[in-house]
Design a protein around this motif. Structure first.
Motif, PDB file in Angstrom:
ATOM      1  N   UNK A  63      -9.962   8.222  -2.902  1.00 42.62           N
ATOM      2  CA  UNK A  63      -9.515   9.280  -1.990  1.00 42.62           C
ATOM      3  C   UNK A  63      -9.446   8.839  -0.528  1.00 42.62           C
ATOM      4  N   UNK A  64      -9.716   7.567  -0.260  1.00 40.04           N
ATOM      5  CA  UNK A  64      -9.515   7.040   1.094  1.00 40.04           C
ATOM      6  C   UNK A  64      -8.053   6.658   1.309  1.00 40.04           C
ATOM      7  N   UNK A  65      -7.660   6.535   2.554  1.00 38.49           N
ATOM      8  CA  UNK A  65      -6.401   5.894   2.906  1.00 38.49           C
ATOM      9  C   UNK A  65      -6.680   4.416   3.125  1.00 38.49           C
ATOM     10  N   UNK A  66      -5.707   3.583   2.781  1.00 38.15           N
ATOM     11  CA  UNK A  66      -5.867   2.134   2.882  1.00 38.15           C
ATOM     12  C   UNK A  66      -4.800   1.587   3.819  1.00 38.15           C
ATOM     13  N   UNK A  67      -5.245   1.122   4.974  1.00 34.51           N
ATOM     14  CA  UNK A  67      -4.342   0.544   5.960  1.00 34.51           C
ATOM     15  C   UNK A  67      -4.063  -0.905   5.571  1.00 34.51           C
ATOM     16  N   UNK A  68      -2.794  -1.301   5.615  1.00 38.61           N
ATOM     17  CA  UNK A  68      -2.391  -2.639   5.192  1.00 38.61           C
ATOM     18  C   UNK A  68      -1.629  -3.351   6.292  1.00 38.61           C
ATOM     19  N   UNK A  69      -1.831  -4.661   6.382  1.00 40.79           N
ATOM     20  CA  UNK A  69      -0.925  -5.531   7.135  1.00 40.79           C
ATOM     21  C   UNK A  69      -0.176  -6.376   6.115  1.00 40.79           C
ATOM     22  N   UNK A  70       1.157  -6.365   6.196  1.00 43.63           N
ATOM     23  CA  UNK A  70       1.996  -7.091   5.250  1.00 43.63           C
ATOM     24  C   UNK A  70       2.810  -8.150   5.986  1.00 43.63           C
ATOM     25  N   UNK A  71       2.974  -9.289   5.346  1.00 39.34           N
ATOM     26  CA  UNK A  71       3.778 -10.376   5.899  1.00 39.34           C
ATOM     27  C   UNK A  71       5.110 -10.434   5.157  1.00 39.34           C
ATOM     28  N   UNK A  72       6.183 -10.041   5.850  1.00 32.32           N
ATOM     29  CA  UNK A  72       7.507  -9.994   5.223  1.00 32.32           C
ATOM     30  C   UNK A  72       8.125 -11.384   5.069  1.00 32.32           C
ATOM     31  N   UNK A  73       7.499 -12.395   5.644  1.00 34.39           N
ATOM     32  CA  UNK A  73       7.963 -13.772   5.422  1.00 34.39           C
ATOM     33  C   UNK A  73       7.350 -14.394   4.176  1.00 34.39           C
ATOM     34  N   UNK A  74       6.363 -13.724   3.592  1.00 35.76           N
ATOM     35  CA  UNK A  74       5.705 -14.215   2.379  1.00 35.76           C
ATOM     36  C   UNK A  74       5.900 -13.171   1.276  1.00 35.76           C
ATOM     37  N   UNK A  75       6.861 -13.393   0.437  1.00 31.27           N
ATOM     38  CA  UNK A  75       7.181 -12.434  -0.612  1.00 31.27           C
ATOM     39  C   UNK A  75       6.489 -12.839  -1.910  1.00 31.27           C
ATOM     40  N   UNK A  76       5.774 -11.881  -2.507  1.00 28.53           N
ATOM     41  CA  UNK A  76       5.100 -12.117  -3.775  1.00 28.53           C
ATOM     42  C   UNK A  76       6.046 -11.781  -4.920  1.00 28.53           C
ATOM     43  N   UNK A  77       6.294 -12.737  -5.791  1.00 25.31           N
ATOM     44  CA  UNK A  77       7.110 -12.516  -6.979  1.00 25.31           C
ATOM     45  C   UNK A  77       6.175 -12.205  -8.137  1.00 25.31           C
ATOM     46  N   UNK A  78       6.315 -11.015  -8.705  1.00 25.19           N
ATOM     47  CA  UNK A  78       5.411 -10.575  -9.760  1.00 25.19           C
ATOM     48  C   UNK A  78       6.192 -10.359 -11.056  1.00 25.19           C
ATOM     49  N   UNK A  79       5.720 -10.891 -12.171  1.00 28.08           N
ATOM     50  CA  UNK A  79       6.427 -10.716 -13.445  1.00 28.08           C
ATOM     51  C   UNK A  79       6.625  -9.241 -13.798  1.00 28.08           C
ATOM     52  N   UNK A  80       7.863  -8.881 -14.095  1.00 27.69           N
ATOM     53  CA  UNK A  80       8.223  -7.531 -14.546  1.00 27.69           C
ATOM     54  C   UNK A  80       7.947  -6.454 -13.496  1.00 27.69           C
ATOM     55  N   UNK A  81       7.743  -6.870 -12.267  1.00 25.95           N
ATOM     56  CA  UNK A  81       7.503  -5.905 -11.194  1.00 25.95           C
ATOM     57  C   UNK A  81       8.342  -6.263  -9.982  1.00 25.95           C
TER      58      UNK A  81
END
Length: 277
Positions: A63-81
């Motif tokens: 029930x918490x909010x989760x603040x994120x920092x994302x790097x758009x130069x590093x893309x994660x490739x995930x199988x079937x996602x």
């Protein structure tokens, strides 16, 4: 009481973006990041479930909010996602109205916060916790984005004061005597904001007399996060708590919004517009 639905970016610097997690998958990724930092890097002790799932998870996450920092130069490739930017930093945010609708604040497990909440009845508190950043991203701009996100979130929700546990690595109080004594003598919360460690968990921070505290050396030994809180205008509760599971010594941070340094309010913008996406 549900999580905040602030889906829009809260800020951006170059390829780095700060925003709230908007899916269970992103929350799991934040938990995996916390595991990497807390357990693999810092040596926290994992129980069987934590070791198996390789995520730092507890009952507050849902029930918490989760603040994120994302790097758009590093893309994660995930199988079937769907591919997504790499999550490189996170903070857990818990608003008072959400805490009161569920199991309270995490901080209450280490510090007696009830008297402070009662003294400031009508104030809207925000708990900050589970802060971590991947090692290669522990830079000024990542930290600035996290604080920009917190500031934007606090303004959005009318927060009056922030609080939370902040940690020193290690559980040897003698080795931490200098920075703990510095906080005890030079950054104590006044009576109206005083919070004490729970008696059964409390360890004295008053380990050196004030004249024996080398301020420059103490600040050099201070964790960057705690040093950052002090620069913002934060105060420190009385007593520390040794957390043997995480291998840390925790102190209580209290930061009323009206005490935040004008320098930082101007830096991020009174409307949190400096790094607006």
């Amino acid at each position: 009481m549900k999580r905040s639905r602030m889906k829009e970016p809260l800020g951006r610097i170059g390829a780095l973006e700060v925003r709230l997690a908007v899916s269970k998958s992103e929350i799991r990724a934040a938990q995996a990041l916390r595991y990497k930092v807390f357990y693999e890097e810092m040596g926290a002790i994992a129980d069987a479930k934590t070791l198996l799932r390789r995520r730092d998870k507890d009952g507050f996450d849902k029930y918490c909010d989760h603040l994120l920092v994302l790097d758009h130069d590093e893309i994660e490739i995930r199988p079937f996602r769907k591919a997504r930017p790499r999550i490189v930093g996170t903070y857990r945010l818990l608003r008072q109205e959400v805490a009161e609708a569920h199991k309270g604040f995490y901080t209450a497990g280490e510090f007696d916060i009830a008297p402070m909440l009662e003294r400031h009845h009508g104030f809207n508190f925000l708990e900050l916790g589970r802060s971590c950043v991947l090692k290669p991203y522990r830079t000024k701009r990542t930290v600035e984005l996290l604080w920009h996100g917190i500031w934007a979130y606090a303004l959005k929700h009318g927060v009056d004061a922030m609080m939370g546990c902040a940690s020193f690595e290690g559980t040897d109080l003698d080795r931490l005597a200098l920075p703990l004594s510095f906080l005890h003598h030079h950054a104590p919360a006044p009576s109206e904001w005083l919070v004490e460690a729970l008696p059964e968990r409390a360890a004295s921070m008053n380990r050196l007399p004030i004249e024996a505290v080398d301020m420059k050396k103490a600040l050099a030994e201070m964790p960057p996060l705690i040093k950052g809180y002090l620069r913002l205008g934060a105060m420190i509760g009385r007593g520390a708590v040794v957390d043997h599971q995480f291998g840390t010594t925790d102190v209580l941070i209290v930061l009323p919004v009206d005490r935040i340094s004008d320098r930082y309010v101007k830096h991020y913008g009174a409307d949190a517009g400096r790094y607006a996406a």
